[in-house]
Design a protein around this motif. Structure first.
Motif, short mmCIF file in Angstrom:
data_model
loop_
_atom_site.label_atom_id
_atom_site.label_comp_id
_atom_site.label_asym_id
_atom_site.label_seq_id
_atom_site.Cartn_x
_atom_site.Cartn_y
_atom_site.Cartn_z
N LYS A 98 47.31 52.69 49.64
CA LYS A 98 48.53 53.49 49.57
C LYS A 98 49.51 53.18 50.71
O LYS A 98 50.65 53.66 50.69
N SER A 99 49.07 52.36 51.66
CA SER A 99 50.01 51.93 52.71
C SER A 99 50.96 50.86 52.19
O SER A 99 52.00 50.59 52.79
N PHE A 100 50.60 50.24 51.05
CA PHE A 100 51.46 49.24 50.43
C PHE A 100 52.43 49.95 49.48
O PHE A 100 52.00 50.70 48.60
N VAL A 101 53.70 49.70 49.67
CA VAL A 101 54.70 50.40 48.85
C VAL A 101 55.15 49.54 47.67
O VAL A 101 55.67 50.07 46.68
N GLU A 102 54.95 48.25 47.75
CA GLU A 102 55.38 47.36 46.68
C GLU A 102 54.23 47.09 45.71
O GLU A 102 53.07 46.95 46.11
N TYR A 103 54.57 47.00 44.43
CA TYR A 103 53.58 46.74 43.40
C TYR A 103 52.82 45.45 43.67
O TYR A 103 51.59 45.40 43.54
N ASP A 104 53.51 44.40 44.04
CA ASP A 104 52.86 43.10 44.27
C ASP A 104 51.88 43.16 45.44
O ASP A 104 50.84 42.49 45.42
N GLN A 105 52.19 43.97 46.44
CA GLN A 105 51.27 44.14 47.57
C GLN A 105 49.99 44.83 47.11
O GLN A 105 48.88 44.44 47.49
N GLN A 106 50.15 45.88 46.32
CA GLN A 106 48.99 46.60 45.80
C GLN A 106 48.16 45.69 44.89
O GLN A 106 46.92 45.69 44.94
N LYS A 107 48.84 44.89 44.09
CA LYS A 107 48.14 43.98 43.19
C LYS A 107 47.34 42.95 43.98
O LYS A 107 46.18 42.67 43.64
N ASP A 108 47.93 42.40 45.02
CA ASP A 108 47.23 41.42 45.85
C ASP A 108 45.98 42.04 46.48
O ASP A 108 44.92 41.40 46.56
N PHE A 109 46.11 43.27 46.96
CA PHE A 109 44.96 43.96 47.55
C PHE A 109 43.88 44.17 46.50
O PHE A 109 42.69 43.96 46.76
N TYR A 110 44.28 44.59 45.32
CA TYR A 110 43.34 44.79 44.21
C TYR A 110 42.59 43.49 43.90
O TYR A 110 41.36 43.49 43.77
N LEU A 111 43.33 42.40 43.78
CA LEU A 111 42.70 41.12 43.44
C LEU A 111 41.75 40.65 44.54
O LEU A 111 40.71 40.04 44.25
N ASN A 112 42.08 40.95 45.77
CA ASN A 112 41.20 40.61 46.88
C ASN A 112 39.88 41.39 46.79
O ASN A 112 38.80 40.82 46.98
N ILE A 113 40.00 42.68 46.51
CA ILE A 113 38.79 43.50 46.36
C ILE A 113 37.98 43.04 45.15
O ILE A 113 36.74 42.96 45.20
N ARG A 114 38.66 42.72 44.06
CA ARG A 114 37.96 42.24 42.87
C ARG A 114 37.20 40.95 43.16
O ARG A 114 36.04 40.78 42.72
N ASN A 115 37.81 40.06 43.91
CA ASN A 115 37.15 38.81 44.27
C ASN A 115 35.93 39.06 45.15
O ASN A 115 34.87 38.45 44.95
N ARG A 116 36.07 39.94 46.11
CA ARG A 116 34.93 40.27 46.98
C ARG A 116 33.81 40.93 46.18
O ARG A 116 32.62 40.67 46.41
N PHE A 117 34.16 41.80 45.26
CA PHE A 117 33.18 42.49 44.41
C PHE A 117 32.37 41.47 43.61
O PHE A 117 31.16 41.62 43.43
N ASN A 118 33.02 40.41 43.16
CA ASN A 118 32.36 39.42 42.31
C ASN A 118 31.60 38.34 43.09
O ASN A 118 30.63 37.78 42.59
#
Length: 310
Positions: A98-118
């Motif tokens: 929630k510290s990221f205000v831009e959609y692309d920033q949130q998406k990048d964080f999501y993809l990073n977590i998804r990669n680590r999860f996998n």
């Protein structure tokens, strides 16, 4: 303040929340009066039925749940055994996201977590936290794996997702203290039959048609051969004196010539009940359909709702 009720901590395709009153009405009449019940769910999924049953029926003295998805069972286990550590990690993820205000920033964080999860070696708490984070921020709250077992759902678009629901985690943790958690094939749950035993099966649903298939919760598919193997398991339990109820899609409701389940479970009681499908990439395909409730006992409190007369 009213204490938070235990309920599913994940959004899960095929969840049974809105069907619970109907399922409840079809429970065996003897179940309500038996003092010492063993309750077994071989496909726990999001756990709507589990949380409902444990809160409504204190006569359940043993509860055993299973799922083939190791990430899912790991998350249940962490919620049961390490809720405060999980809350701490989820709060960190929530604050960062929630510290990221831009959609692309949130998406990048999501993809990073998804990669680590996998790909990463994670602690149990990290794995559970990532599972919940991805579920709360991915597209439509789906859980889906590719052929290599990697979670592959794209990022969603949520204005203010609740990633850490502390009260819910604590409520679920308290209820899960009496639950034994298994990760493996559904057939192994037969080893836990003890005394008066009731099984509820909610397997991956048989697709209504070629375009509606969604049972890739894990890399292993659940095809018609698996449905037949499940029916054989169901029959064996029935012959052994267990009470059992099973949910599945009503393929005949889409195609009157498709009597796969009507023939497969012809020796049992088949009910058709209305259910609303809420998870579909195409909003026009969300709506009210019939589903099957199949039971191996006759006496219950509900009324027959069979929409097709044989």
């Amino acid at each position: 303040m009213t204490k938070t009720k235990a309920k599913p901590f994940l959004k899960w395709a095929g969840g049974k929340t809105q069907l619970l009153p109907t399922i409840d009405s079809f429970l065996p009449e003897t179940f309500r009066h038996e003092y010492d019940v063993t309750y077994i769910e071989p496909f726990v999924g999001g756990g709507a039925m589990l949380f409902f049953m444990l809160q409504k029926y204190p006569n359940i003295k043993r509860a055993i749940v299973n799922d083939i998805n190791p990430h899912l069972i790991k998350t249940y286990t962490v919620i049961r055994d390490e809720p405060f550590s999980l809350i701490g990690t989820l709060n960190e993820l929530q604050n960062t996201f929630k510290s990221f205000v831009e959609y692309d920033q949130q998406k990048d964080f999501y993809l990073n977590i998804r990669n680590r999860f996998n790909q990463s070696q994670l602690t149990d708490v990290e794995e559970a936290a990532y599972m919940i984070f991805l579920n709360r921020t991915c597209f439509n709250g789906l859980y889906r794996e590719n052929s290599k077992g990697g979670f592959n759902v794209p990022f969603g678009r949520y204005a203010n997702p609740t990633i850490c629901d502390e009260e819910l985690i604590l409520a679920d943790s308290e209820l899960l203290q009496k639950v034994e958690l298994l990760n493996g094939d559904f057939s192994h749950t037969a080893e836990h039959v003890q005394g008066y035993t009731f099984f509820y099966f909610d397997p991956p649903y048989r697709p209504l048609d070629a375009t509606s298939s969604f049972n890739s919760y894990v890399k292993e598919s659940f095809d018609d051969n698996e449905q037949i193997r499940l029916k054989d398991f169901y029959s064996n339990l029935s012959a052994g004196g267990c009470f059992a109820m099973l949910s599945n899609s009503d393929c005949k409701g889409r195609n009157v010539e498709d009597d796969f389940f009507d023939k497969l479970y012809e020796d049992f009681f088949i009910e058709r009940v209305y259910a609303k499908r809420c998870i579909n990439a195409n909003a026009t395909k969300r709506g009210t359909l019939t589903e099957l409730l199949i039971r191996n006992y006759e006496n219950y409190q509900g009324e027959p709702t069979n929409l097709f007369n044989s």
